[in-house]
Write an enzyme that holds these catalytic residues in place. Structure first.
Site, short mmCIF file in Angstrom:
data_model
loop_
_atom_site.label_atom_id
_atom_site.label_comp_id
_atom_site.label_asym_id
_atom_site.label_seq_id
_atom_site.Cartn_x
_atom_site.Cartn_y
_atom_site.Cartn_z
N LYS A 6 -14.23 -10.33 32.66
CA LYS A 6 -13.69 -11.29 31.79
C LYS A 6 -14.26 -10.68 30.15
O LYS A 6 -15.23 -10.08 30.30
CB LYS A 6 -14.49 -12.79 31.91
CG LYS A 6 -13.81 -13.81 31.07
CD LYS A 6 -14.39 -14.94 31.63
CE LYS A 6 -14.01 -16.32 30.70
NZ LYS A 6 -14.36 -17.47 31.00
N SER A 14 -10.59 -20.57 31.24
CA SER A 14 -10.50 -19.76 30.35
C SER A 14 -10.39 -18.29 30.92
O SER A 14 -10.40 -17.20 30.17
CB SER A 14 -11.73 -19.80 29.39
OG SER A 14 -12.86 -19.53 30.16
N SER A 34 -13.37 -22.81 34.45
CA SER A 34 -12.72 -21.34 34.18
C SER A 34 -12.53 -20.60 34.92
O SER A 34 -11.68 -19.53 34.72
CB SER A 34 -13.56 -20.94 32.79
OG SER A 34 -13.68 -21.99 31.90
#
Length: 1226
Positions: free
Chosen positions: A140, A215, A239
């Site tokens: 990420k 996210s 997320s």
């Protein structure tokens, strides 16, 4: 004067240019050429087949392995780290161009690290490899990697490269992983839509109309497209789990402090960690075991050394938990969260999961989540405990606006909490945790299952609630999301009026508009656990086995077992255990022993039948003319452990099938006729319904005759009719087995059926349509006719060339059907109506296909004296599909014959120059070329109608001599005169025919040096090749192969034609082989055995279930031996089974040596299952006691039931305890 653009715009432009430059130019694709539709699923294999950037090796690595497979195969030496890394870098580059899923790209550094790992391994082959050795892992965007940015979607963080690793990234590198890219996120990591002003929006690869989630949406999209098989993400309100749901992958959020989270770029002020809801790090992967694998690897590496907030706890591997019996699990089922109602596909997914768990034996407890309104309010307050001043200051520093989903969320409007307010929030959270802990303990739950959201992925910027996921962040429970299906056409939208909670629920519920917009949207399940501790619920260990001092004598136990097995047999003429129990156990054991034979037999027979091409060494001939190499190449195509070299396989491989001849109802059968005509006649005669006036004696006589005819004619004919229908069904699937097995194993590029598709031209249109349906749905299921748009009429300036290898998947499914006499008739009875229905069902009867095969055109052919480069003509393959049924006369329809000859003349006049190299003509037709009698099974034969059909041709075995001559000299340009162009040798080619069911391989030739008549002659190809007549000068010739029928009477044959281009001679070459299944009776035998096995298994299951419902008293055996070794007494449950002198069990052999029984009597009292597992210490019996049963009949019975009653003893032992009581009598 126009205002200067805000700084963020230029930053974003420069950042995107940098990102684009980091993708090698040779890895870039033109996405516009794919013409993607909004709802296309970009994960489909067909799409990736069109992307040439990835080699077959790259596809194998990225398509067929998860993270565990990759590491295992690298360690085993099957893959190198370099090739794995390059494959995933390529695939990630393509995935990014399809979905915009990446932020930072550092492929070059990753490949350099991969090479260094390979070199290090090569230099130290004995060194133990770390657990993640060579595994490419994506990250990420929030994780720090030296030399690249960590922007979290905020422009002010751009061009500020990290100088060190985040702790988790550092651990991954230390464990041998290769980091190669970072993935897209929402602006400041704040929403469920991965969009920001720096990199733009990530689209959902399953359906671009829907969001990819957030996210960690970029990671979810990358893993879904297999640009990564494992990525590390973070989760503070869903997320990890929301992108896992949206993209159909696996995501795990552990509890806090399990693996390192600190040291990342976050949208909060430094020191925020541990305040409010604690965020977690976790994996997103292509499999559940990959999540377990990386968690185990990280936790084993003692992460607390780098991140002191991590706890020192072990990871319990899933293999340990898998030993928990499903029947002992208690699982809470949460249908909804009490705030938002699940949409139809989500409800269906939950229902299906609950049903599967219930069938597995788990106990399901309906659960309602308590205090969800209060929990949601608390979550929102704790997420904004720090306020927004710090974040807004960073965003505003470049003039960057908020993206729509962040502005809509409203989390940036709050002010910081005071210390007292924060204490109050913590107290509320603590009370909430106690309430949920009580929920688990009251219901004794092992896990909770629920949806990860009330909906699937939704349209962009429409995600409205994270209540289904955030509640578990508030409670800090581990949570796992796994895909369980996708939206189907039956998941229609509904209004659910009167059942929704409130206005907010209605707004969210109506987002689902039905399967037309949500096509391919994944459905997922969320699993919550309160602890990761293992649960060992294995069976109890017997007291005897726990006693290490007890000694076992196997020979002693052997006799006791044999005695036990013989007792139930003797109980049929002694005193039975229990009549019901004996009955059920007796037949259960009989069936079980039958299954011991039937199951292996059925398995091996079925395996042989359905994989017969493997066992028969079937393969398309290889260009190197080596049968073993051809089979080896074919085997490598299917082996996951072997590499496949496509250069060793012919580019054109034709599966040729001859004369399936689907039979059916007789052509002239009256569909309205009665099944029992004599029975109807009986009633008419008996009741005088036929209008006749017979006297009673005549009436009786007629009626009796009718009854006799009914029994002797009607009933046999009735069963014969249905036997034939059943035989037709079996024949269809037998032929279908040949097609599907050969198609799967040999991997043809094209398929043809050489005529006689149905069994008679005289059937009516309805029956023809019925057989056509069977042809396409049973025999050639999955195949399609060649579309009329693909067929061509011969023209001089031909423009409709296909490329061999292009559209390969579609051509593999297309069946090139040839018209045969049983399809349309011979020349005499061929009619426009028959031809029209053939064309409608099976495709055109006359057309051509032309293929080109681009090769290295700079190759110098033989005869190029100066050895320089020569621009050779492109290799071309011409396939002529010809209906030759009416080439001979007289014909019933002169117009149709003229059409056939018109097509044939067009083929001849549009043929390329006979001297042009690199051209091959393949003719597919039905009736063979003329040849003298005795060469093939069918000799020359003609028959004509007498007075009907213009006295036309009624039947023929070959074309006439004249038609054959025109065929060979016209289409192929061969001639007996060497003064014609090409010296009469004509064009390179081959003729494939059917009709002669036995098959035949012929070489037609003409001797140019023979007397003036110079007639065409024929001989078997084997004789021609052995005599080398095909290589002699002045003798042009051509090979004709009549493919043996695929019918059961002809061994279910399939022809395999390989055609390839030889660049040295600059011409085409071919080889042909046959592969037969065997007679149709094999198919029937295997499936009858399978049905018997299935039936026996079902009956056995019913009997065992019934037996378990009948209480059975545990028998106890008492055995008393005399000093001489004879049995004095044998009792069962106190009843005398054997007394001294009973011939059935008398054992009178004396024992000598060290194993002799002491001269005292001994008694053994034990339960039945103990006879199977336990022994008396120190005492033995000789196995010769098996001879105790004197009667020959009883000896045979003992042998027969020896295995059978092992099962009976086992079933009894299921109801008793493991105890052994031994007493000694003086």
């Amino acid at each position: 004067m126009a205002a200067a653009p805000a700084p963020w715009i230029e930053i974003a432009r420069l950042k995107n240019e940098e990102q684009s430059q980091r993708i090698p130019s040779e890895w870039k694709i033109n996405t516009a050429t794919f013409n993607f539709q909004t709802h296309d699923d970009l994960t489909q294999k067909a799409i990736w087949d069109k992307i040439s950037i990835l080699s077959s090796r790259d596809r194998e690595i990225t398509d067929e392995n998860d993270a565990v497979d990759i590491v295992e195969k690298i360690k085993a030496g099957e893959y190198s780290v370099t090739e794995v890394t390059e494959a995933f870098c390529k695939r990630a580059a393509v995935a990014h161009q399809l979905t915009n899923c990446l932020t930072e790209i550092f492929f070059e550094k990753a490949i350099q690290r991969a090479r260094s790992l390979d070199e290090e391994r090569k230099a130290n082959p004995e060194k133990e490899l770390p657990p993640l050795f060579g595994l490419p892992i994506s990250l990420k965007d929030s994780y720090h990697v030296p030399g690249v940015d960590a922007t979290i979607g905020i422009t002010s963080f751009a061009f500020d490269p990290s100088t060190s690793y985040s702790p988790l990234a550092e651990i991954l590198v230390s464990l041998g992983a290769v980091l190669y890219c970072k993935t897209n996120v929402p602006q400041a990591l704040m929403t469920a839509d991965s969009e920001n002003n720096l990199f733009g929006r990530t689209t959902n690869p399953r359906n671009r109309y829907l969001t990819a989630g957030g996210s960690t949406g970029g990671e979810g999209a990358l893993v879904a497209l297999r640009g990564s098989v494992l990525g590390m993400a973070t989760d503070i309100a869903g997320s990890i789990r929301i992108p896992a749901l949206c993209n159909g992958v696996y995501g795990f959020k552990p509890s806090s402090c399990v693996i390192p989270f600190s040291g990342q770029r976050m949208p909060y002020a430094p020191g925020w960690e541990g305040v409010g809801i604690v965020a977690n790090a976790g994996p997103i992967a292509t499999s559940a075991r990959a999540c377990s694998f990386v968690m185990w690897s990280i936790m084993k590496a003692t992460p607390s050394n780098l991140d002191p907030s991590c706890l020192r706890i072990p990871w319990v591997d899933s293999s340990v938990l898998s030993r928990v019996e499903p029947s002992k699990l208690r699982i809470g089922v949460v249908v909804d969260d009490g705030l938002f109602t699940p949409t139809p596909p989500v409800r269906r997914g939950m229902d299906e999961c609950s049903a599967k768990l219930s069938r597995a034996g788990a106990t399901l407890i309906p659960i309602e989540l308590p205090l969800m309104v209060e929990a949601l309010t608390l979550i929102r307050e704790m997420l904004t405990v720090n306020g927004s001043d710090y974040l807004m200051g960073i965003i505003n520093s470049t003039g960057e606006p908020l993206i729509p989903s962040v502005g809509k969320l409203g989390l940036l409007a709050g002010s910081p909490k005071t210390m007292g307010e924060y204490f109050t929030l913590n107290e509320k959270r603590h009370e909430m945790c106690k309430i949920y802990s009580k929920l688990w303990s009251e219901h004794q739950l092992d896990a909770i299952i629920m949806p990860p959201a009330p909906h699937t992925a939704v349209p962009e910027d429409q995600w409205a609630t994270a209540s289904y996921t955030a509640i578990w962040n508030l409670l800090d429970y581990p949570s796992f999301v796994l895909p369980i299906g996708k939206v189907e056409k039956d998941d229609i939208a509904d209004q659910n009026k009167g059942q929704l909670y409130n206005k907010s629920d209605r707004e969210v519920y109506k987002l689902y508009t039905g399967p037309q917009d949500y096509l391919n949207a994944p459905i997922a399940l969320q699993v919550e656990m309160i602890t990761c501790a293992s649960a060992s619920r294995g069976p109890a260990v017997s007291k005897f086995i726990r006693d290490p001092e007890r000694k076992i004598n196997p020979r002693h136990l052997s006799l006791l077992r044999k005695l036990t097995f013989s007792l139930p047999f003797l109980s049929f003429h002694k005193k039975p255990l229990s009549s019901n129990a004996s009955f059920y156990m007796f037949f259960a054991v009989v069936l079980r022993n039958a299954l011991l034979i039937l199951v292996p037999l059925s398995f091996f027979l079925t395996t042989y039948l359905y994989f017969y091409p493997v066992f028969h060494l079937c393969a398309f001939p290889a260009p190197e003319h080596d049968a073993s190499a051809a089979y080896s190449n074919t085997f490598h195509q299917h082996s996951p452990f072997a590499t496949h070299d496509p250069k060793r396989v012919a580019p054109f491989r034709l599966l040729a099938l001859g004369d399936p001849q689907l039979e059916g109802e007789p052509p002239y059968q009256d569909p309205d006729a009665s099944s029992f005509p004599n029975l109807e006649k009986f009633w008419k005669d008996a009741l005088l319904l036929d209008g006749t006036k017979h006297n009673p004696l005549q009436r009786l006589r007629h009626s009796l005759h009718d009854l006799i005819d009914f029994y002797l004619d009607d009933i046999p004919e009735f069963f014969e009719t249905y036997r034939k229908r059943l035989d037709h069904v079996g024949n269809d699937y037998y032929l279908g087995l040949i097609y599907r097995s050969m198609h799967w194993w040999t991997d043809p590029t094209h398929v043809t059926v050489l005529g006689d598709l149905v069994g008679s031209q005289w059937i009516d249109d309805k029956e023809f349509e019925s057989r056509g349906w069977r042809y396409w749905n049973r025999v050639f299921n999955g195949g399609v006719r060649v579309d009329d748009e693909l067929t061509s009429t011969p023209v001089h300036d031909f423009q409709n060339h296909k490329i061999i290898g292009e559209d390969a998947a579609a051509w593999k499914k297309r069946i090139i059907n040839v018209a045969g006499n049983h399809d349309v008739g011979y020349a005499g009875d061929l009619s426009p109506e028959r031809m029209e229905r053939f064309v409608r069902v099976f495709g055109k009867a006359n057309y051509e296909l032309r293929f080109q095969m681009p090769v290295n055109r700079t190759t110098t052919a033989e005869g190029d004296k100066d050895g320089g480069e020569e621009n050779h003509p492109i290799p071309e393959l011409r396939i002529v599909v010809l209906n030759d049924m009416n080439l001979d006369t007289p014909a019933g329809s002169k117009e149709m014959q003229d059409e056939t000859y018109g097509f044939l003349n067009e083929v001849i006049t549009t043929s390329l120059d006979v001297e042009r190299p690199a051209h091959f003509t393949l003719v597919l037709t039905h009736i063979p070329i003329y040849k003298d009698a005795g060469i093939c099974v069918d000799g020359p034969f003609f028959d004509f109608f007498d007075g009907d059909f213009e006295n036309g041709v009624k039947e023929q075995n070959h074309l006439s001599r004249d038609a054959s001559k025109g065929f060979l000299e016209g289409i192929f340009g061969m001639h007996g005169n060497d003064n014609v162009p090409g010296h009469g040798f004509g064009r390179n080619g081959l003729i494939l025919t059917g009709h002669d069911h036995e098959g035949c391989d012929i070489y037609h030739y003409i001797n140019q040096t023979a007397p003036p008549e110079r007639e065409w002659q024929a001989m078997r190809w084997q004789d021609a090749s052995s005599s080398r007549i095909n290589e002699q000068p002045g003798i042009p010739g051509l090979r004709e192969i009549t493919v043996r029928s695929m019918m059961g009477g002809y061994a279910g044959n399939a022809g395999l034609l390989s055609l390839w281009f030889d660049e040295e001679s600059w011409d085409w070459k071919f080889e042909f082989a046959n592969c037969g299944l065997g007679t149709q009776h094999i198919w029937w035998l295997v499936h009858i055995v399978d049905l018997i096995t299935l039936g026996v298994a079902l009956v056995y299951g019913v009997l065992v279930a019934a037996q378990k419902m009948i209480p059975v008293e545990d028998p106890t055996f008492a055995l008393k031996l005399m000093g001489n070794g004879k049995i004095q007494e044998l009792k069962m449950n106190g009843d005398m089974i054997k007394a001294n002198g009973d011939e059935h069990l008398e054992m009178n052999e004396k024992l000598d040596g060290p194993e002799a029984v002491p001269k005292t009597s001994r008694s053994y009292v034990m339960s039945s299952d103990e006879l199977l597992t336990q022994q008396d210490n120190g005492q033995t019996f000789t196995e010769s006691y098996l001879n105790a049963v004197k009667s020959t009949t009883e000896k045979v019975a003992l042998i027969l039931w020896l295995k059978a009653y092992l099962e009976i003893a086992y079933l009894i032992s299921c109801h008793v305890t493991n105890r052994l009581i031994c007493t000694t009598w003086a």
